[in-house]
Scaffold this motif. Structure first.
Motif, PDB file in Angstrom:
ATOM      1  N   GLY A 147       0.833  -1.090  -0.033  1.00 19.24           N
ATOM      2  CA  GLY A 147      -0.103   0.004  -0.163  1.00 19.24           C
ATOM      3  C   GLY A 147       0.825   1.121   0.190  1.00 19.24           C
ATOM      4  N   GLU A 184       3.352   6.249  -2.847  1.00 17.87           N
ATOM      5  CA  GLU A 184       4.505   7.317  -3.135  1.00 17.87           C
ATOM      6  C   GLU A 184       5.724   7.377  -1.748  1.00 17.87           C
ATOM      7  OE1 GLU A 184       3.998  11.521  -3.479  1.00 17.87           O
ATOM      8  OE2 GLU A 184       1.967  11.297  -3.180  1.00 17.87           O
ATOM      9  N   THR A 241       7.723   8.648   1.100  1.00 18.99           N
ATOM     10  CA  THR A 241       7.668   9.662   2.024  1.00 18.99           C
ATOM     11  C   THR A 241       8.658  10.538   2.011  1.00 18.99           C
ATOM     12  OG1 THR A 241       8.891   8.544   3.899  1.00 18.99           O
ATOM     13  CG2 THR A 241       6.386   8.188   3.830  1.00 18.99           C
ATOM     14  N   LYS A 291      10.890   5.760   8.341  1.00 21.34           N
ATOM     15  CA  LYS A 291      12.528   5.430   8.362  1.00 21.34           C
ATOM     16  C   LYS A 291      12.789   4.214   7.835  1.00 21.34           C
ATOM     17  CE  LYS A 291      13.228   7.777  12.091  1.00 21.34           C
ATOM     18  NZ  LYS A 291      12.063   8.586  12.572  1.00 21.34           N
ATOM     19  N   THR A 292      11.749   3.208   8.329  1.00 16.55           N
ATOM     20  CA  THR A 292      12.301   1.809   8.112  1.00 16.55           C
ATOM     21  C   THR A 292      12.346   1.453   6.562  1.00 16.55           C
ATOM     22  OG1 THR A 292      10.857   1.261   9.837  1.00 16.55           O
ATOM     23  CG2 THR A 292      11.744  -0.599   8.810  1.00 16.55           C
ATOM     24  N   ALA A 293      11.299   1.881   5.894  1.00 20.63           N
ATOM     25  CA  ALA A 293      11.421   1.607   4.232  1.00 20.63           C
ATOM     26  C   ALA A 293      12.656   2.361   3.563  1.00 20.63           C
ATOM     27  CB  ALA A 293      10.109   1.773   3.580  1.00 20.63           C
ATOM     28  N   GLU A 325       8.796  -5.743   8.290  1.00 22.17           N
ATOM     29  CA  GLU A 325       8.592  -4.746   7.337  1.00 22.17           C
ATOM     30  C   GLU A 325       9.715  -5.331   6.129  1.00 22.17           C
ATOM     31  OE1 GLU A 325       6.861  -1.289   7.691  1.00 22.17           O
ATOM     32  OE2 GLU A 325       8.124  -0.114   6.343  1.00 22.17           O
ATOM     33  N   ARG A 343       0.425   8.160  12.580  1.00 23.77           N
ATOM     34  CA  ARG A 343       1.429   7.733  11.781  1.00 23.77           C
ATOM     35  C   ARG A 343       1.081   7.688  10.272  1.00 23.77           C
ATOM     36  NH1 ARG A 343       5.728   6.134  14.366  1.00 23.77           N
ATOM     37  NH2 ARG A 343       6.113   4.184  13.385  1.00 23.77           N
TER      38      ARG A 343
HETATM   39  P1  ADP Z   1       9.526   5.630  11.619  1.00 25.93           P
HETATM   40  O1  ADP Z   1      10.573   4.518  11.756  1.00 25.93           O
HETATM   41  O2  ADP Z   1      10.143   6.986  10.792  1.00 25.93           O
HETATM   42  O3  ADP Z   1       9.046   5.827  12.904  1.00 25.93           O
HETATM   43  P2  ADP Z   1       7.985   3.765  10.022  1.00 25.93           P
HETATM   44  O4  ADP Z   1       9.122   3.229   9.221  1.00 25.93           O
HETATM   45  O5  ADP Z   1       7.724   2.708  11.276  1.00 25.93           O
HETATM   46  O6  ADP Z   1       8.276   5.188  10.725  1.00 25.93           O
HETATM   47  O7  ADP Z   1       6.546   3.858   9.225  1.00 25.93           O
HETATM   48  C1  ADP Z   1       5.412   4.546   9.987  1.00 25.93           C
HETATM   49  C2  ADP Z   1       4.357   3.785   9.216  1.00 25.93           C
HETATM   50  O8  ADP Z   1       4.199   4.257   8.019  1.00 25.93           O
HETATM   51  C3  ADP Z   1       4.579   2.253   8.943  1.00 25.93           C
HETATM   52  O9  ADP Z   1       2.989   1.676   8.961  1.00 25.93           O
HETATM   53  C4  ADP Z   1       4.924   2.173   7.721  1.00 25.93           C
HETATM   54  O10 ADP Z   1       4.340   0.761   6.920  1.00 25.93           O
HETATM   55  C5  ADP Z   1       4.112   3.327   6.641  1.00 25.93           C
HETATM   56  N1  ADP Z   1       4.655   3.698   5.660  1.00 25.93           N
HETATM   57  C6  ADP Z   1       5.995   3.976   5.470  1.00 25.93           C
HETATM   58  N2  ADP Z   1       6.519   4.519   4.119  1.00 25.93           N
HETATM   59  C7  ADP Z   1       5.248   4.609   3.631  1.00 25.93           C
HETATM   60  C8  ADP Z   1       4.857   4.934   2.462  1.00 25.93           C
HETATM   61  N3  ADP Z   1       5.696   5.648   1.416  1.00 25.93           N
HETATM   62  N4  ADP Z   1       3.529   5.024   2.012  1.00 25.93           N
HETATM   63  C9  ADP Z   1       2.561   4.666   2.902  1.00 25.93           C
HETATM   64  N5  ADP Z   1       3.064   3.966   4.149  1.00 25.93           N
HETATM   65  C10 ADP Z   1       4.165   4.376   4.542  1.00 25.93           C
END
Ligand code: ADP
Ligand code: MG
Length: 526
Positions: free
Chosen positions: A22, A25, A27, A53-55, A91, A335
């Motif tokens: 899902g 685009e 972040t 940040k994870t992705a 993830e 979030r």
């Molecule tokens: P952080 O590490 O910055 O606190 P996360 O990586 O845990 O944040 O991401 C927060 C949420 O946003 C997660 O549920 C993740 O799956 C979702 N998310 C991350 N990148 C995207 C994206 N490009 N589009 C939609 N949801 C995203």
């Protein structure tokens, strides 16, 4: 700047995985981090929590990974808590699903044999808490010689949790020729040092340094006495009608206490803290994620970095000790671009702490008034009516029809229905909160005299002082005692229990073009 995922030139396998997840685009942080990370650059990523940040490091890890030839991992991610390690590994597994890149979490609390077995089978990416990673290094069950990518996730949290030495030790164990990525919500001194020492010309990718708090989070505070907190909490829960609420307490004991009291009053509340076994914690987390529990009460440690998509409310039952903790806590809501509400319960003596947090988190926390008893009563009545109507719609009440037919031969429908309701509605009555007394203390309470470094020469008048105090604190002028203005300083008397609040609001403030200091005057007055 890149705008879409495909513009990074990443593989179809990963693009498909992202669209499965899902992610439409990238972040903000992903937009600026993924490009250089794919090129193998070292990265320092600073962005508030919940920004993806994870992705941002996960996509480059998976993209740069090769299908397993050696049994040793090529990437290692360090994370501060077990929950976070599990979440990050999940993830990464999703991002890597079509590429056959596998990640395993390793953390304390889970059987080490099980982890040894999965490491033996061979994995691409290890996501671990620093302590357990060291454990495996010592047992030689985790071989780091093929590591090409190291990620320090939530580096500031690992620092706060005392993992700094472990982190350094692991950084020394991995091959020099590698990519290092560091992600954090804040950048304390020690982390800057680590990055200088172990990273090579890192690309700094910072997002929105203006405010460290996600803009979509509405931040409020309520002033309550310690002993009224539970009542205040239930009023808020009743009136706000949140879908999922995360409540933070400072100590494990408070977590048990608050969750226990909530359960007794009929709320679906679970709790996690460091004393519970991992399997219990996992279980509670799953219940909460699925919405079987509406409320999760937790300590900071247990809830660090957790990503639960639908948390609408974060409630600081105890005010966090540091601005960083505040940022992390409230970052559990709002979030992925959703909105959220962050509520902090503040006792009068914690007022300065609140102002301190505001200042360093570069944010504004507005004071709000607790719902009145009447508000709560209306909310409870509405809840009762909704539940009743929901039951009628579901039709599950029909088995009572024969019973009702009998009753209706002797009583009116109105009597029967009202009597039935009275059986379940005992809790419509709302406890009084005497806490408001704290805000309007009895007049026999003493005054405290405050000293302010502003005076006649600065063109200040009594009316100005009253105005500044009430604008900064909501304390009406009548709560102030004598105000005496001298050439270069002034004395202001305030009710003793409000003194901290006034100091917190006015100290260091710019008045009449001058930064003023406010502190208790040396002498005490009766
Ligand atoms: P952080 O590490 O910055 O606190 P996360 O990586 O845990 O944040 O991401 C927060 C949420 O946003 C997660 O549920 C993740 O799956 C979702 N998310 C991350 N990148 C995207 C994206 N490009 N589009 C939609 N949801 C995203
Ligand atoms: Mg994170």
């Amino acid at each position: 700047m890149y705008k879409r995922f495909y513009e990074f030139g990443i593989s179809d396998e990963v693009l498909n995985a992202l669209s499965d997840m899902g992610f439409e685009e990238p972040t903000q942080i992903q937009k600026i981090a993924i490009g250089p990370a794919l090129k193998g650059r070292d990265i320092i990523g600073l962005a508030q929590s919940g920004t993806g940040k994870t992705a941002a490091f996960g996509i480059p890890i998976v993209e740069r990974g090769t299908r397993l030839k050696k049994k040793n991992p090529y990437a290692i991610v360090l994370a501060p808590t077990r929950e976070l390690a599990v979440q990050v590994a999940q993830e990464l597994n999703r991002i890597g699903q079509n590429k056959g890149i596998t990640s395993v979490p390793i953390y304390g609390g889970q059987s080490i044999e099980r982890q040894i077995r999965s490491l033996k089978k061979g994995v691409h990416v290890v996501v671990g808490t620093p302590g357990r990673v060291i454990d495996h290094i010592q047992r030689k069950t985790l071989i780091l010689k093929d590591i090409g990518i190291v990620v320090l996730d939530e580096a500031d949290e690992m620092l706060n949790m005392g993992f700094i030495d472990d982190m350094e030790r692991i950084l020394k164990e991995v091959p020099k020729d590698r990519q290092t990525m560091l992600f954090s919500a804040t950048m304390p001194e020690e982390i800057v040092r680590i990055s200088g020492k172990y990273m090579r010309e890192p690309e700094k990718v910072y997002v929105d340094a203006k405010s460290l708090v996600v803009a979509k989070i509405k931040q409020l505070f309520y002033e309550v006495r310690e002993e009224d907190k539970i009542k205040a909490l239930t009023r808020l829960l009743d009136v706000e009608d949140p879908s999922l609420t995360l409540i933070f307490c400072h100590t494990k004991r408070a977590v048990d206490d608050v969750s226990g009291q909530l359960r007794q009053m009929g709320y679906d509340a679970g709790s996690i803290h460091g004393d519970y076994t991992q399997s219990h914690r996992d279980d509670v987390m799953n219940q909460f994620r699925k919405g079987n529990l509406d409320i999760l009460v937790a300590t900071d440690v247990a809830a660090r970095g957790l990503d639960i998509p639908d948390v609408t409310h974060v409630i600081n039952y105890s005010i966090p000790q540091y601005p960083d903790a505040y940022i992390h806590r409230i970052g559990r809501t709002g979030r992925a671009g959703k909105s959220g509400i962050a509520i902090t319960l503040v006792t009068p003596r914690e007022y300065r702490q609140l102002r301190f947090i505001e200042k360093f988190a570069r944010t504004t926390i507005r004071q709000a008034n607790l719902p009145t008893r009447d508000d709560v009563k209306k909310a409870r009545e509405k809840e009762l009516v909704d539940t009743l109507e929901g039951t009628i719609l579901k039709g599950s009440h029909s088995r009572y029809f024969p019973l009702i037919e009998g009753l209706l031969t002797r009583h009116s429908p109105r009597d029967v229905a009202a009597a039935a309701l009275s059986l379940v509605s005992g809790d419509l009555e709302v406890d009084e909160i005497e806490g408001s007394a704290k805000l309007h203390p009895s007049s026999d309470q003493g005054f405290t005299k405050l000293f302010m470094t502003i005076g006649r020469k600065d063109n200040i008048k009594v009316g100005d002082i009253v105005k500044y105090v009430s604008a900064g604190t909501n304390i009406p002028g009548r709560k102030l005692g004598k105000i005496a203005i001298f050439d270069t300083f002034s004395f202001v008397e305030v009710q003793a229990d409000l003194a901290d609040k006034v100091i917190g609001a006015l100290n260091d403030m710019m008045l009449k073009g001058k930064r003023i200091r406010v502190q208790p005057a040396k002498e005490k007055i009766a």
